[in-house]
Design a protein around this motif. Structure first.
Motif, PDB file in Angstrom:
ATOM      1  N   ILE A  17     -21.829   9.532 -17.348  1.00 51.91           N
ATOM      2  CA  ILE A  17     -20.636   8.721 -17.061  1.00 51.91           C
ATOM      3  C   ILE A  17     -20.419   8.629 -15.557  1.00 51.91           C
ATOM      4  CG2 ILE A  17     -18.114   8.657 -17.258  1.00 51.91           C
ATOM      5  CD1 ILE A  17     -18.492   9.866 -20.091  1.00 51.91           C
ATOM      6  N   PHE A  18     -20.599   9.741 -14.853  1.00 56.45           N
ATOM      7  CA  PHE A  18     -20.449   9.729 -13.401  1.00 56.45           C
ATOM      8  C   PHE A  18     -21.462   8.788 -12.754  1.00 56.45           C
ATOM      9  CE2 PHE A  18     -21.639  11.388  -9.209  1.00 56.45           C
ATOM     10  CZ  PHE A  18     -20.430  11.251  -8.559  1.00 56.45           C
ATOM     11  N   ALA A  19     -22.713   8.864 -13.188  1.00 59.13           N
ATOM     12  CA  ALA A  19     -23.752   7.998 -12.624  1.00 59.13           C
ATOM     13  C   ALA A  19     -23.469   6.529 -12.925  1.00 59.13           C
ATOM     14  CB  ALA A  19     -25.116   8.400 -13.169  1.00 59.13           C
ATOM     15  N   ALA A  20     -23.068   6.230 -14.158  1.00 58.93           N
ATOM     16  CA  ALA A  20     -22.750   4.849 -14.522  1.00 58.93           C
ATOM     17  C   ALA A  20     -21.558   4.338 -13.723  1.00 58.93           C
ATOM     18  CB  ALA A  20     -22.458   4.750 -16.020  1.00 58.93           C
ATOM     19  N   THR A  21     -20.575   5.190 -13.502  1.00 54.32           N
ATOM     20  CA  THR A  21     -19.413   4.805 -12.709  1.00 54.32           C
ATOM     21  C   THR A  21     -19.802   4.523 -11.264  1.00 54.32           C
ATOM     22  OG1 THR A  21     -17.967   6.126 -14.116  1.00 54.32           O
ATOM     23  CG2 THR A  21     -17.123   5.540 -11.947  1.00 54.32           C
ATOM     24  N   ALA A  22     -20.602   5.396 -10.687  1.00 53.08           N
ATOM     25  CA  ALA A  22     -21.026   5.204  -9.300  1.00 53.08           C
ATOM     26  C   ALA A  22     -21.835   3.921  -9.140  1.00 53.08           C
ATOM     27  CB  ALA A  22     -21.845   6.401  -8.841  1.00 53.08           C
ATOM     28  N   ILE A  23     -22.755   3.669 -10.044  1.00 59.42           N
ATOM     29  CA  ILE A  23     -23.574   2.456  -9.976  1.00 59.42           C
ATOM     30  C   ILE A  23     -22.716   1.215 -10.159  1.00 59.42           C
ATOM     31  CG2 ILE A  23     -25.394   1.156 -11.163  1.00 59.42           C
ATOM     32  CD1 ILE A  23     -26.695   3.931 -11.719  1.00 59.42           C
ATOM     33  N   THR A  24     -21.797   1.252 -11.110  1.00 59.91           N
ATOM     34  CA  THR A  24     -20.947   0.094 -11.382  1.00 59.91           C
ATOM     35  C   THR A  24     -20.031  -0.205 -10.203  1.00 59.91           C
ATOM     36  OG1 THR A  24     -20.995   0.659 -13.731  1.00 59.91           O
ATOM     37  CG2 THR A  24     -19.324  -0.898 -13.023  1.00 59.91           C
ATOM     38  N   ILE A  25     -19.448   0.817  -9.602  1.00 59.92           N
ATOM     39  CA  ILE A  25     -18.574   0.612  -8.445  1.00 59.92           C
ATOM     40  C   ILE A  25     -19.377   0.099  -7.257  1.00 59.92           C
ATOM     41  CG2 ILE A  25     -17.126   1.790  -6.741  1.00 59.92           C
ATOM     42  CD1 ILE A  25     -16.089   3.521  -9.060  1.00 59.92           C
TER      43      ILE A  25
END
Length: 72
Positions: A17-25
């Protein structure tokens, strides 16, 4: 995220979730990704909604699979 919840447990899902959030932002800040066609406030709201659904779904699946493993 669903795969991580079923296979990697709570730590793996949190990291996913952290990685997906960072990539999306990062994508959003560079004008790429899912929420870039509207104004800044609307696209930010869409981005936050997407990330909330992603996190809630992942953590719910982790809780369910954790309880299932304990029951077995």
């Amino acid at each position: 995220v669903a795969w991580a919840a079923l296979r990697l447990g709570q730590r793996g899902t949190t990291l996913t979730i952290f990685a997906a959030t960072a990539i999306t932002i990062w994508d959003w800040s560079n004008g790429l990704g899912i929420a870039t066609t509207k104004g800044d406030l609307e696209s930010l709201l869409e981005l936050q909604s997407f990330l909330c659904v992603l996190a809630i779904t992942g953590m719910t699946l982790v809780a369910i699979t954790s309880e299932r493993h304990k029951a077995e």
